[in-house]
Design a protein around this motif. Sequence first.
Motif, PDB file in Angstrom:
ATOM      1  N   HIS A 253       0.877  -1.164   0.000  1.00 30.36           N
ATOM      2  CA  HIS A 253       0.000   0.000   0.000  1.00 30.36           C
ATOM      3  C   HIS A 253       0.918   1.218   0.000  1.00 30.36           C
ATOM      4  O   HIS A 253       1.710   1.407   0.925  1.00 30.36           O
ATOM      5  N   TYR A 254       0.847   2.001  -1.081  1.00 28.12           N
ATOM      6  CA  TYR A 254       1.615   3.236  -1.201  1.00 28.12           C
ATOM      7  C   TYR A 254       0.753   4.382  -0.702  1.00 28.12           C
ATOM      8  O   TYR A 254      -0.397   4.509  -1.103  1.00 28.12           O
ATOM      9  N   ASP A 255       1.323   5.244   0.121  1.00 28.35           N
ATOM     10  CA  ASP A 255       0.627   6.435   0.612  1.00 28.35           C
ATOM     11  C   ASP A 255       1.544   7.633   0.432  1.00 28.35           C
ATOM     12  O   ASP A 255       2.601   7.714   1.068  1.00 28.35           O
ATOM     13  N   TRP A 256       1.163   8.534  -0.471  1.00 31.27           N
ATOM     14  CA  TRP A 256       1.930   9.760  -0.692  1.00 31.27           C
ATOM     15  C   TRP A 256       1.062  10.999  -0.428  1.00 31.27           C
ATOM     16  O   TRP A 256       1.222  12.049  -1.032  1.00 31.27           O
ATOM     17  N   SER A 257       0.162  10.889   0.558  1.00 32.31           N
ATOM     18  CA  SER A 257      -0.721  12.006   0.908  1.00 32.31           C
ATOM     19  C   SER A 257       0.045  13.153   1.569  1.00 32.31           C
ATOM     20  O   SER A 257      -0.401  14.297   1.525  1.00 32.31           O
ATOM     21  N   ASP A 258       1.184  12.860   2.169  1.00 32.81           N
ATOM     22  CA  ASP A 258       2.068  13.884   2.728  1.00 32.81           C
ATOM     23  C   ASP A 258       3.092  14.224   1.648  1.00 32.81           C
ATOM     24  O   ASP A 258       3.843  13.346   1.224  1.00 32.81           O
ATOM     25  N   PRO A 259       3.170  15.469   1.167  1.00 26.59           N
ATOM     26  CA  PRO A 259       4.084  15.802   0.072  1.00 26.59           C
ATOM     27  C   PRO A 259       5.564  15.671   0.435  1.00 26.59           C
ATOM     28  O   PRO A 259       6.420  15.744  -0.453  1.00 26.59           O
ATOM     29  N   ASN A 260       5.872  15.442   1.691  1.00 22.65           N
ATOM     30  CA  ASN A 260       7.264  15.302   2.131  1.00 22.65           C
ATOM     31  C   ASN A 260       7.617  13.877   2.534  1.00 22.65           C
ATOM     32  O   ASN A 260       8.687  13.637   3.084  1.00 22.65           O
ATOM     33  N   ARG A 261       6.702  12.938   2.236  1.00 19.43           N
ATOM     34  CA  ARG A 261       6.929  11.572   2.701  1.00 19.43           C
ATOM     35  C   ARG A 261       6.068  10.585   1.916  1.00 19.43           C
ATOM     36  O   ARG A 261       4.906  10.857   1.642  1.00 19.43           O
ATOM     37  N   VAL A 262       6.652   9.454   1.595  1.00 20.46           N
ATOM     38  CA  VAL A 262       5.909   8.353   0.982  1.00 20.46           C
ATOM     39  C   VAL A 262       6.160   7.117   1.837  1.00 20.46           C
ATOM     40  O   VAL A 262       7.303   6.773   2.127  1.00 20.46           O
ATOM     41  N   VAL A 263       5.075   6.460   2.242  1.00 20.89           N
ATOM     42  CA  VAL A 263       5.174   5.253   3.068  1.00 20.89           C
ATOM     43  C   VAL A 263       4.598   4.079   2.281  1.00 20.89           C
ATOM     44  O   VAL A 263       3.479   4.148   1.773  1.00 20.89           O
ATOM     45  N   LEU A 264       5.378   3.013   2.194  1.00 14.54           N
ATOM     46  CA  LEU A 264       4.938   1.774   1.568  1.00 14.54           C
ATOM     47  C   LEU A 264       4.757   0.755   2.683  1.00 14.54           C
ATOM     48  O   LEU A 264       5.685   0.512   3.464  1.00 14.54           O
ATOM     49  N   THR A 265       3.572   0.196   2.766  1.00 21.00           N
ATOM     50  CA  THR A 265       3.255  -0.786   3.802  1.00 21.00           C
ATOM     51  C   THR A 265       2.986  -2.125   3.141  1.00 21.00           C
ATOM     52  O   THR A 265       2.131  -2.226   2.257  1.00 21.00           O
ATOM     53  N   THR A 266       3.707  -3.146   3.564  1.00 20.67           N
ATOM     54  CA  THR A 266       3.496  -4.495   3.040  1.00 20.67           C
ATOM     55  C   THR A 266       2.181  -5.038   3.594  1.00 20.67           C
ATOM     56  O   THR A 266       1.977  -5.037   4.804  1.00 20.67           O
ATOM     57  N   THR A 267       1.312  -5.481   2.680  1.00 22.32           N
ATOM     58  CA  THR A 267       0.046  -6.077   3.100  1.00 22.32           C
ATOM     59  C   THR A 267      -0.001  -7.577   2.819  1.00 22.32           C
ATOM     60  O   THR A 267      -0.846  -8.280   3.362  1.00 22.32           O
TER      61      THR A 267
END
Length: 152
Positions: free
Chosen positions: A64-78
């Motif tokens: 799950h890619y989350d780039w809602s914060d313009p200064n950070r991208v978090v990838l979470t393994t599902t």
Amino acid sequence: MPTFHFHETTTSTPEQFIAGLTDFGPGRAKLFENSADGYLEVHDKGPTEADVTEGSGGIWERLHYDWSDPNRVVLTTTDSNAWGDGPSHTYSFTRNSNGTTDVDYVVVREGKNFKGRVLGLALRTVGKRRLESAFAKAVKAIEARNDGPRAA
């Protein structure tokens, strides 16, 4: 649980880096060598998040890619055939006054089975250099995609 921290400074803006990171089209392996086209499947993609399966060499994970914060991208393994669920990749961006961007990259790897535990052990020993090299290559590839490196 192996955790690795890497840092690069790039001429790409955070927006350009995020655009490269979230381009799930063919040829993704040119930017990210551990994401072979044969493994790539986009399950869902919105304006600031995506559900994607990717991998290479017999190792895959659904992220799950989350780039809602313009200064950070978090990838979470599902889901994965080797890695446990949870945050696994975090990219943080800091704009510098000279027009460059600092990219801090944190990788967390928890093996969920024998294969994952063996891979985790390999990462702790010789694999860290491979991860660091792959990250540096991705930074340079994203720069090249954005009209090449520019003078800072």
